[in-house]
Motif scaffolding. Structure first.
Motif, short mmCIF file in Angstrom:
data_model
loop_
_atom_site.label_atom_id
_atom_site.label_comp_id
_atom_site.label_asym_id
_atom_site.label_seq_id
_atom_site.Cartn_x
_atom_site.Cartn_y
_atom_site.Cartn_z
N PRO A 1 23.31 7.90 8.60
CA PRO A 1 24.06 6.74 8.10
C PRO A 1 23.90 5.49 8.95
CG PRO A 1 25.42 8.71 8.01
CD PRO A 1 24.17 9.08 8.76
N ASP A 2 23.82 5.64 10.28
CA ASP A 2 23.68 4.45 11.13
C ASP A 2 22.32 3.78 10.94
OD1 ASP A 2 22.54 6.73 12.45
OD2 ASP A 2 22.58 5.68 14.35
N GLN A 3 21.29 4.56 10.62
CA GLN A 3 19.97 3.97 10.37
C GLN A 3 19.96 3.24 9.03
OE1 GLN A 3 18.88 3.96 13.40
NE2 GLN A 3 16.82 4.71 12.95
N VAL A 4 20.60 3.85 8.03
CA VAL A 4 20.70 3.20 6.72
C VAL A 4 21.45 1.88 6.86
CG1 VAL A 4 21.59 3.38 4.36
CG2 VAL A 4 20.51 5.37 5.45
N GLU A 5 22.52 1.89 7.66
CA GLU A 5 23.30 0.68 7.88
C GLU A 5 22.46 -0.41 8.55
OE1 GLU A 5 25.51 -2.37 9.76
OE2 GLU A 5 24.49 -0.82 10.93
N LYS A 6 21.70 -0.06 9.57
CA LYS A 6 20.83 -1.04 10.24
C LYS A 6 19.79 -1.60 9.27
CE LYS A 6 21.02 1.00 14.87
NZ LYS A 6 20.22 1.75 15.85
N PHE A 7 19.22 -0.72 8.47
CA PHE A 7 18.22 -1.15 7.49
C PHE A 7 18.85 -2.09 6.47
CE2 PHE A 7 15.76 -0.53 3.56
CZ PHE A 7 14.50 -0.85 4.02
N ASP A 8 20.04 -1.73 5.97
CA ASP A 8 20.74 -2.58 5.01
C ASP A 8 21.00 -3.96 5.59
OD1 ASP A 8 20.78 -0.64 3.03
OD2 ASP A 8 22.87 -0.06 3.38
N TYR A 9 21.42 -4.00 6.85
CA TYR A 9 21.69 -5.29 7.49
C TYR A 9 20.41 -6.11 7.58
CZ TYR A 9 23.66 -8.89 10.41
OH TYR A 9 24.09 -10.11 10.87
N LEU A 10 19.32 -5.46 7.98
CA LEU A 10 18.03 -6.14 8.07
C LEU A 10 17.62 -6.71 6.71
CD1 LEU A 10 15.38 -6.88 9.54
CD2 LEU A 10 14.59 -4.55 9.04
N VAL A 11 17.78 -5.92 5.67
CA VAL A 11 17.46 -6.38 4.31
C VAL A 11 18.27 -7.62 3.98
CG1 VAL A 11 17.79 -5.79 1.86
CG2 VAL A 11 16.64 -4.18 3.38
N GLY A 12 19.57 -7.60 4.29
CA GLY A 12 20.42 -8.75 4.02
C GLY A 12 20.00 -9.98 4.81
N ALA A 13 19.65 -9.79 6.08
CA ALA A 13 19.22 -10.91 6.93
C ALA A 13 17.92 -11.51 6.42
CB ALA A 13 19.08 -10.45 8.38
N LEU A 14 16.97 -10.67 6.05
CA LEU A 14 15.69 -11.16 5.54
C LEU A 14 15.89 -11.92 4.23
CD1 LEU A 14 13.51 -8.03 6.34
CD2 LEU A 14 13.35 -10.26 7.46
N LYS A 15 16.67 -11.32 3.34
CA LYS A 15 16.93 -11.96 2.05
C LYS A 15 17.60 -13.32 2.24
CE LYS A 15 19.42 -11.48 -2.26
NZ LYS A 15 20.24 -10.65 -3.12
N ALA A 16 18.57 -13.40 3.13
CA ALA A 16 19.28 -14.65 3.38
C ALA A 16 18.35 -15.75 3.90
CB ALA A 16 20.42 -14.43 4.37
N ASN A 17 17.19 -15.35 4.42
CA ASN A 17 16.22 -16.30 4.94
C ASN A 17 15.00 -16.45 4.03
OD1 ASN A 17 16.90 -17.37 7.85
ND2 ASN A 17 17.75 -15.30 7.65
N GLY A 18 15.15 -16.04 2.77
CA GLY A 18 14.11 -16.25 1.79
C GLY A 18 12.92 -15.31 1.89
N ILE A 19 13.12 -14.16 2.52
CA ILE A 19 12.02 -13.21 2.72
C ILE A 19 12.18 -12.04 1.76
CG2 ILE A 19 10.89 -11.68 4.37
CD1 ILE A 19 11.85 -13.66 6.57
N TYR A 20 11.11 -11.77 1.02
CA TYR A 20 11.10 -10.70 0.03
C TYR A 20 10.74 -9.37 0.69
CZ TYR A 20 11.77 -14.24 -3.45
OH TYR A 20 12.32 -15.24 -4.19
N LEU A 21 10.99 -8.28 -0.03
CA LEU A 21 10.99 -6.94 0.57
C LEU A 21 10.04 -6.01 -0.16
CD1 LEU A 21 14.86 -6.95 0.44
CD2 LEU A 21 13.45 -7.67 2.38
N TYR A 22 9.28 -5.22 0.63
CA TYR A 22 8.28 -4.31 0.09
C TYR A 22 8.23 -3.05 0.95
CZ TYR A 22 3.71 -2.90 -1.79
OH TYR A 22 2.68 -2.22 -2.39
#
Length: 191
Positions: free
Chosen positions: A82-103
């Protein structure tokens, strides 16, 4: 994701609203997919300033580090930390907030475990190269893993990755295809 989902129009990446897009991306490899919140924020800002607008999450299931998605205490690779999923989710949110798409990648270096129900799992090369293309069990496990990661609601974006216009697509299997990989290694029985 402000322009909607990425589509293909006349051989070009285009947003749902008709705006054409070009991607300039980079990779985050293995343990780098799980930064602290501060590191994620700093990384997202830095990448955005450099003009990066696409990040590939490469090897988040790496077998060469315990800093991956899988719970080391579990006998399978479907029990995520769960802690890894949480870190990944936060990273996804930070990237998205800065206009970066995800693959994200789904199968690169995964080493299956006894509880996965994969025949001869100890004898397979990392990522089950070659065998992934015809083993129904490995295909099923890869689908379940991907569904776990793109199907859950990210608390930082308020939506599942599969519903997020920042999600461009995925690499299902890395560096293995039905046209190469066969014959480069001897597959264990019963394959």
């Amino acid at each position: 994701g402000n322009h909607g989902f990425v589509t293909n129009k006349n051989g070009h990446f285009t947003f749902a609203d008709g705006t054409r897009v070009r991607f300039w991306g980079s990779d985050l490899v293995g343990p780098n997919n799980f930064p602290t919140h501060q590191q994620a924020d700093e990384l997202a800002v830095r990448l955005s300033k450099l003009g990066v607008n696409l990040i590939r999450f490469h090897m988040p299931e790496c077998s060469w580090s315990d800093n991956n998605f899988f719970d080391p205490k579990a006998d399978n690779t479907l029990t995520l930390k769960p802690d890894q999923v949480e870190k990944f989710d936060y990273l996804v949110g930070a990237l998205k907030a800065n206009g970066i798409y995800l693959y994200p990648d789904w199968l690169v270096d995964r080493k299956f475990r006894s509880g996965d129900g994969v025949a001869a799992f100890k004898d397979l090369v990392s990522g089950a190269k070659g065998v992934i293309h015809f083993s129904k069990r490995i295909i099923e496990l890869t689908q379940q893993y991907a569904e776990q990661l793109i199907g859950h609601k990210n608390p930082y974006t308020g939506m599942a990755l599969k519903d997020d216009p920042a999600y461009v697509g995925s690499e299902i299997v890395n560096e293995s295809s039905i046209f190469s990989g066969f014959g480069e290694q001897k597959f264990p029985e019963p394959y």
